[in-house]
Design a protein around this motif. Structure first.
Motif, PDB file in Angstrom:
ATOM      1  N   UNK A 565       0.833  -1.204   0.000  1.00 24.33           N
ATOM      2  CA  UNK A 565       0.000   0.000   0.000  1.00 24.33           C
ATOM      3  C   UNK A 565       0.868   1.254   0.000  1.00 24.33           C
ATOM      4  N   UNK A 566       2.040   1.186   0.620  1.00 23.35           N
ATOM      5  CA  UNK A 566       2.944   2.340   0.588  1.00 23.35           C
ATOM      6  C   UNK A 566       3.361   2.636  -0.849  1.00 23.35           C
ATOM      7  N   UNK A 567       3.687   1.592  -1.605  1.00 25.42           N
ATOM      8  CA  UNK A 567       4.050   1.809  -3.003  1.00 25.42           C
ATOM      9  C   UNK A 567       2.833   2.231  -3.822  1.00 25.42           C
ATOM     10  N   UNK A 568       1.664   1.675  -3.496  1.00 27.59           N
ATOM     11  CA  UNK A 568       0.444   2.085  -4.197  1.00 27.59           C
ATOM     12  C   UNK A 568       0.166   3.562  -3.982  1.00 27.59           C
ATOM     13  N   UNK A 569       0.467   4.080  -2.811  1.00 31.01           N
ATOM     14  CA  UNK A 569       0.210   5.491  -2.496  1.00 31.01           C
ATOM     15  C   UNK A 569       1.053   6.422  -3.350  1.00 31.01           C
ATOM     16  N   UNK A 570       2.137   5.904  -3.919  1.00 29.53           N
ATOM     17  CA  UNK A 570       3.011   6.742  -4.742  1.00 29.53           C
ATOM     18  C   UNK A 570       2.569   6.778  -6.199  1.00 29.53           C
ATOM     19  N   UNK A 571       1.530   6.021  -6.543  1.00 25.91           N
ATOM     20  CA  UNK A 571       0.998   6.043  -7.903  1.00 25.91           C
ATOM     21  C   UNK A 571       0.212   7.331  -8.101  1.00 25.91           C
ATOM     22  N   UNK A 572       0.457   8.030  -9.205  1.00 24.20           N
ATOM     23  CA  UNK A 572      -0.234   9.289  -9.474  1.00 24.20           C
ATOM     24  C   UNK A 572      -1.738   9.072  -9.556  1.00 24.20           C
ATOM     25  N   UNK A 574      -3.645   8.384  -6.852  1.00 32.87           N
ATOM     26  CA  UNK A 574      -4.107   7.618  -5.693  1.00 32.87           C
ATOM     27  C   UNK A 574      -3.964   8.494  -4.457  1.00 32.87           C
ATOM     28  N   UNK A 575      -5.016   9.247  -4.135  1.00 36.36           N
ATOM     29  CA  UNK A 575      -5.017  10.059  -2.929  1.00 36.36           C
ATOM     30  C   UNK A 575      -5.335   9.224  -1.710  1.00 36.36           C
ATOM     31  N   UNK A 576      -5.351   9.892  -0.539  1.00 39.02           N
ATOM     32  CA  UNK A 576      -5.535   9.170   0.719  1.00 39.02           C
ATOM     33  C   UNK A 576      -6.873   8.452   0.776  1.00 39.02           C
ATOM     34  N   UNK A 577      -7.942   9.124   0.367  1.00 39.08           N
ATOM     35  CA  UNK A 577      -9.266   8.512   0.443  1.00 39.08           C
ATOM     36  C   UNK A 577      -9.370   7.326  -0.518  1.00 39.08           C
ATOM     37  N   UNK A 578      -8.892   7.493  -1.738  1.00 35.64           N
ATOM     38  CA  UNK A 578      -8.961   6.396  -2.704  1.00 35.64           C
ATOM     39  C   UNK A 578      -8.045   5.242  -2.307  1.00 35.64           C
ATOM     40  N   UNK A 579      -6.924   5.544  -1.699  1.00 35.89           N
ATOM     41  CA  UNK A 579      -6.052   4.476  -1.215  1.00 35.89           C
ATOM     42  C   UNK A 579      -6.785   3.645  -0.179  1.00 35.89           C
ATOM     43  N   UNK A 580      -7.490   4.327   0.723  1.00 35.87           N
ATOM     44  CA  UNK A 580      -8.222   3.629   1.776  1.00 35.87           C
ATOM     45  C   UNK A 580      -9.372   2.805   1.196  1.00 35.87           C
ATOM     46  N   UNK A 581     -10.067   3.366   0.183  1.00 32.19           N
ATOM     47  CA  UNK A 581     -11.242   2.690  -0.373  1.00 32.19           C
ATOM     48  C   UNK A 581     -10.880   1.569  -1.339  1.00 32.19           C
ATOM     49  N   UNK A 582      -9.881   1.814  -2.182  1.00 37.04           N
ATOM     50  CA  UNK A 582      -9.641   0.892  -3.292  1.00 37.04           C
ATOM     51  C   UNK A 582      -8.248   0.280  -3.313  1.00 37.04           C
ATOM     52  N   UNK A 583      -7.335   0.781  -2.502  1.00 41.35           N
ATOM     53  CA  UNK A 583      -5.937   0.373  -2.612  1.00 41.35           C
ATOM     54  C   UNK A 583      -5.735  -1.128  -2.505  1.00 41.35           C
ATOM     55  N   UNK A 584      -6.296  -1.739  -1.477  1.00 42.26           N
ATOM     56  CA  UNK A 584      -6.080  -3.168  -1.261  1.00 42.26           C
ATOM     57  C   UNK A 584      -6.673  -3.994  -2.399  1.00 42.26           C
ATOM     58  N   UNK A 586      -7.065  -3.163  -5.623  1.00 38.90           N
ATOM     59  CA  UNK A 586      -6.238  -3.117  -6.827  1.00 38.90           C
ATOM     60  C   UNK A 586      -4.868  -3.744  -6.594  1.00 38.90           C
ATOM     61  N   UNK A 587      -4.393  -3.699  -5.360  1.00 36.09           N
ATOM     62  CA  UNK A 587      -3.111  -4.330  -5.053  1.00 36.09           C
ATOM     63  C   UNK A 587      -3.193  -5.837  -5.265  1.00 36.09           C
ATOM     64  N   UNK A 588      -4.340  -6.425  -4.910  1.00 35.70           N
ATOM     65  CA  UNK A 588      -4.521  -7.862  -5.132  1.00 35.70           C
ATOM     66  C   UNK A 588      -4.468  -8.193  -6.618  1.00 35.70           C
ATOM     67  N   UNK A 589      -5.077  -7.311  -7.430  1.00 33.24           N
ATOM     68  CA  UNK A 589      -5.045  -7.541  -8.873  1.00 33.24           C
ATOM     69  C   UNK A 589      -3.612  -7.496  -9.383  1.00 33.24           C
ATOM     70  N   UNK A 590      -2.864  -6.488  -8.927  1.00 35.47           N
ATOM     71  CA  UNK A 590      -1.480  -6.329  -9.384  1.00 35.47           C
ATOM     72  C   UNK A 590      -0.640  -7.538  -8.992  1.00 35.47           C
ATOM     73  N   UNK A 591      -0.696  -7.917  -7.731  1.00 29.29           N
ATOM     74  CA  UNK A 591       0.160  -9.019  -7.281  1.00 29.29           C
ATOM     75  C   UNK A 591      -0.290 -10.342  -7.876  1.00 29.29           C
ATOM     76  N   UNK A 592      -1.596 -10.530  -8.002  1.00 35.01           N
ATOM     77  CA  UNK A 592      -2.104 -11.774  -8.584  1.00 35.01           C
ATOM     78  C   UNK A 592      -1.758 -11.898 -10.042  1.00 35.01           C
ATOM     79  N   UNK A 593      -1.940 -10.809 -10.811  1.00 31.07           N
ATOM     80  CA  UNK A 593      -1.632 -10.839 -12.240  1.00 31.07           C
ATOM     81  C   UNK A 593      -0.133 -10.945 -12.471  1.00 31.07           C
ATOM     82  N   UNK A 594       0.650 -10.289 -11.596  1.00 33.08           N
ATOM     83  CA  UNK A 594       2.094 -10.291 -11.803  1.00 33.08           C
ATOM     84  C   UNK A 594       2.646 -11.712 -11.767  1.00 33.08           C
ATOM     85  N   UNK A 595       2.057 -12.552 -10.867  1.00 33.99           N
ATOM     86  CA  UNK A 595       2.539 -13.923 -10.789  1.00 33.99           C
ATOM     87  C   UNK A 595       2.284 -14.693 -12.080  1.00 33.99           C
ATOM     88  N   UNK A 596       1.234 -14.285 -12.803  1.00 31.48           N
ATOM     89  CA  UNK A 596       0.869 -15.001 -14.015  1.00 31.48           C
ATOM     90  C   UNK A 596       1.535 -14.448 -15.267  1.00 31.48           C
TER      91      UNK A 596
END
Length: 680
Positions: A565-572, A574-584, A586-596
């Motif tokens: 989430x710290x790295x997600x917060x550095x994405x242009x 992604x503000x604080x509210x959106x990080x809290x609402x959606x960060x986790x 989208x992070x699952x999508x990134x990490x899950x897709x990256x493995x594939x």
């Protein structure tokens, strides 16, 4: 970090301002009167939204369309900002919430259409509501000569004086004359607002023109190459919007028509669909203009020539507002030129205004018939110098030209010898020696010019006449049903005092611009997965997809692949509210897709090269952001890292042979990659 910078990062998720924004934001926040001319997609809304969050009171935003207001309010609320709009489309509950926010002082931005200022008691209500400043979007609507003129915009100046608050006006379309009119009508005759004229360049937009040669096919081909991407096709008539929408639908696109003759509910339904659907194509007249706030429009096509270069610039500017690549195509032909000339000549404007309108049309036609970089010519019209851009059709494929002096003199001679009483078709028959009944009846087969141009075919002469009209050497005469007459600009050529160069057979150049990928091929599956997740969230919440995250944000996620989430917060974006609402999520999508997504890495599994690949990836992620996290990220493809892991280069020279390792990437990652190799 200043208060403005902190709000920019915390609320909007941006590490820094776009070029030209900071000065404007600081002036507005400082209570100055401001007139800012910024390109469409240049970030105008942030220039009044951000100051509204720093100070106290409510910022009143005057905006022209309900759809625009509702979109901005939804986007602000998604970022945790108290914003509301008073529109005819509100439910009672929505309006009650806005009035409560005004009353208790919690509302930071209030959006309102100018027509609402005419309702009784509105000025009194606003005086009692703690309005801190007024922001005016699409300020050129106050100009009575513009096609976007809105009479109720004239009330804004009176409101400003009544409230005694600063005013900030924004527009993307304003020449010197229009700017003076904006100042006079919104600020007052003796006012001196601080004016900002920001760069007009939109380097992410590919510029292209093509002469009409089966225009329906040309539009269908252009759309087919961009299937699934949202786009707009601007048409000159209502009937054409409906015909093209039907043709696109039959070709498998999601498409609909939009024009001023539709019922308001039907128009609103199209606006809502366009905001919510990822791949909808809208075929529209310019009625579908102001208020289009969708940031991820990937292409804009003109099925007919726009009215002016300002109109063209504003309309193509609706593409790629998120900064990602976008394409444009403008079709034009001699009938378009005749129509636009006739509209000016038969209008009710005074002579000096008609002359100015012809000048604006000339600028657009000059852009259409340009021989060199289109962006150089376009920016030159707005007073900016530029180098060839490499991102227009003429930079992609420089046109073949020829010395057309003799051909143009033949054409001018034919026009004059027939007393400037005939159109292109008859003149071409004379030049090519075609003895039609019309030619013989008028004795034009006895003219010295009869047959002098038979060395060239009809298509060649059509291109010559079209380019002569585009260069304003000849104009259609409205009183003689479109007969061509020579202008003063042509006299030096006719007298042999000047030459002219034209494009060879421009009509036959059928290849359209090739659509550019938003991300590298290996990142495309992840981007698709991120978009699918965004679409699901947007549908569940009943909001446009870009309210969740803009394309640009998802592109950066796909390229940088944040692991926390710290790295997600550095994405242009992604503000604080959106990080809290959606960060986790989208992070699952990134990490899950990256493995594939890394067959190159899987191939190295269980081998020493696999561990080296991981070290190279870690080094890249460490450096991709730059020292302070604000640099535009660079990243290398998985096949590049695999090549390095397999071959273990021991010098910069050897490393430079890695596929896909460009000079900027070599400069950024080279030493770190060599260190990773040494560690192994």
């Amino acid at each position: 970090m200043s208060g403005l910078d902190e709000i920019l990062t915390r609320v909007f998720g941006f590490a820094d301002f776009r070029p030209g924004q900071r000065e404007i934001v600081e002036a507005v926040a400082g209570g100055e009167d401001v007139l800012a001319i910024m390109p469409t997609g240049g970030g105008k809304s942030l220039c009044y939204q951000l100051p509204a969050l720093e100070g106290t009171g409510t910022t009143l935003v005057i905006s022209p369309l309900i759809a625009l207001m509702r979109d901005q309010v939804r986007a602000l609320r998604a970022s945790g900002v108290a914003a509301g709009a008073l529109t005819s489309g509100n439910t009672d509950e929505e309006s009650d919430a806005v009035w409560r926010g005004l009353e208790d002082g919690s509302l930071r931005l209030l959006y309102m259409a100018p027509e609402r200022l005419a309702s009784g008691g509105m000025e009194r209500v606003l005086r009692q509501s703690g309005i801190a400043r007024i922001a005016v979007d699409e300020a050129h609507c106050v100009s009575q000569w513009g096609h976007d003129f809105r009479p109720d915009y004239l009330r804004i100046g009176e409101l400003r004086r009544a409230l005694g608050v600063p005013l900030a006006a924004f527009t993307a379309t304003a020449d010197e004359e229009t700017r003076a009119e904006i100042v006079e009508r919104l600020f007052g005759q003796d006012a001196t607002p601080r004016q900002f004229l920001r760069g007009f360049d939109r380097p992410n937009i590919h510029l292209a023109f093509a002469a009409k040669d089966g225009p329906r096919r040309q539009i269908l081909d252009f759309a087919a190459a961009r299937r699934g991407q949202p786009g707009i096709v601007y048409c000159g008539t209502r009937a054409k919007t409906e015909g093209l929408a039907q043709a696109l639908g039959q070709a498998g696109h999601a498409a609909c028509a939009y024009h001023g003759g539709m019922e308001s509910d039907a128009r609103r339904a199209v606006e809502e669909r366009f905001a919510r659907e990822d791949g909808l194509v809208v075929c529209a007249t310019v009625a579908f203009g102001m208020g289009v706030d969708k940031p991820d429009i990937r292409w804009v096509a003109h099925a007919d020539l726009p009215k002016s270069i300002e109109g063209y610039y504003q309309e193509i500017g609706r593409a790629g507002r998120d900064g990602a690549p976008a394409d444009t195509l403008t079709l034009y032909g001699p009938d378009d030129i005749r129509l636009r000339r006739t509209q000016i000549d038969e209008g009710l404007a005074p002579p000096e205004r008609k002359s100015a309108d012809h000048g604006r049309l000339n600028a657009l036609l000059g852009l259409a018939e340009a021989l060199g970089c289109r962006r150089v010519q376009l920016l030159g019209y707005f007073g900016e110098a530029a180098e060839p851009c490499g991102n227009c059709d003429l930079c992609d494929r420089p046109p073949e030209t020829f010395d057309a002096t003799e051909a143009v003199r033949m054409a001018l001679s034919a026009i004059l010898r027939t007393d400037e009483r005939f159109g292109t078709g008859h003149l071409i028959d004379i030049l090519t020696g075609n003895p039609t009944d019309k030619v013989r009846e008028r004795g034009h087969d006895d003219l010295p010019t009869f047959g002098v141009g038979r060395a060239h075919d009809k298509r060649h002469w059509q291109a010559v006449f079209r380019q002569m009209m585009g260069r304003d050497l000849v104009r259609p005469d409205a009183e003689r049903h479109g007969a061509l007459r020579m202008t003063h600009a042509a006299r030096p050529i006719l007298r042999g005092e000047a030459g002219i160069e034209l494009r060879r057979d421009a009509i036959a150049r059928r290849e359209g611009p090739v659509p550019r990928a938003l991300v590298a091929e290996e990142d495309a599956p992840l981007l698709s997965a991120l978009k699918a997740q965004r679409r699901a969230l947007a549908e569940a919440q009943g909001v446009p997809a870009y309210v969740i995250f803009a394309d640009r944000t998802l592109i950066e996620m796909a390229e940088r692949r944040p692991r926390s989430l710290d790295e997600m917060a550095r994405i242009s974006g992604v503000g604080a509210v959106k990080l809290d609402r959606f960060g986790a999520t989208f992070l699952k999508v990134v990490t899950g897709e990256a493995e594939e997504m890394h067959p190159a890495r899987r191939k190295l599994a269980g081998r020493p090269q696999g561990a080296l690949y991981d070290r190279l990836m870690e080094a890249q992620q460490r450096l991709a952001r730059g020292v302070d996290g604000t640099d535009k990220p660079l990243s290398c493809a998985s096949n590049t890292l695999s090549w390095i892991a397999e071959r273990r280069p021991d010098s910069i020279e050897a490393l430079a042979r890695a596929p896909g390792l460009s000079a900027p990437k070599l400069d950024r990652f080279g030493r770190a990659f060599l260190d990773a190799v040494d560690e192994g």
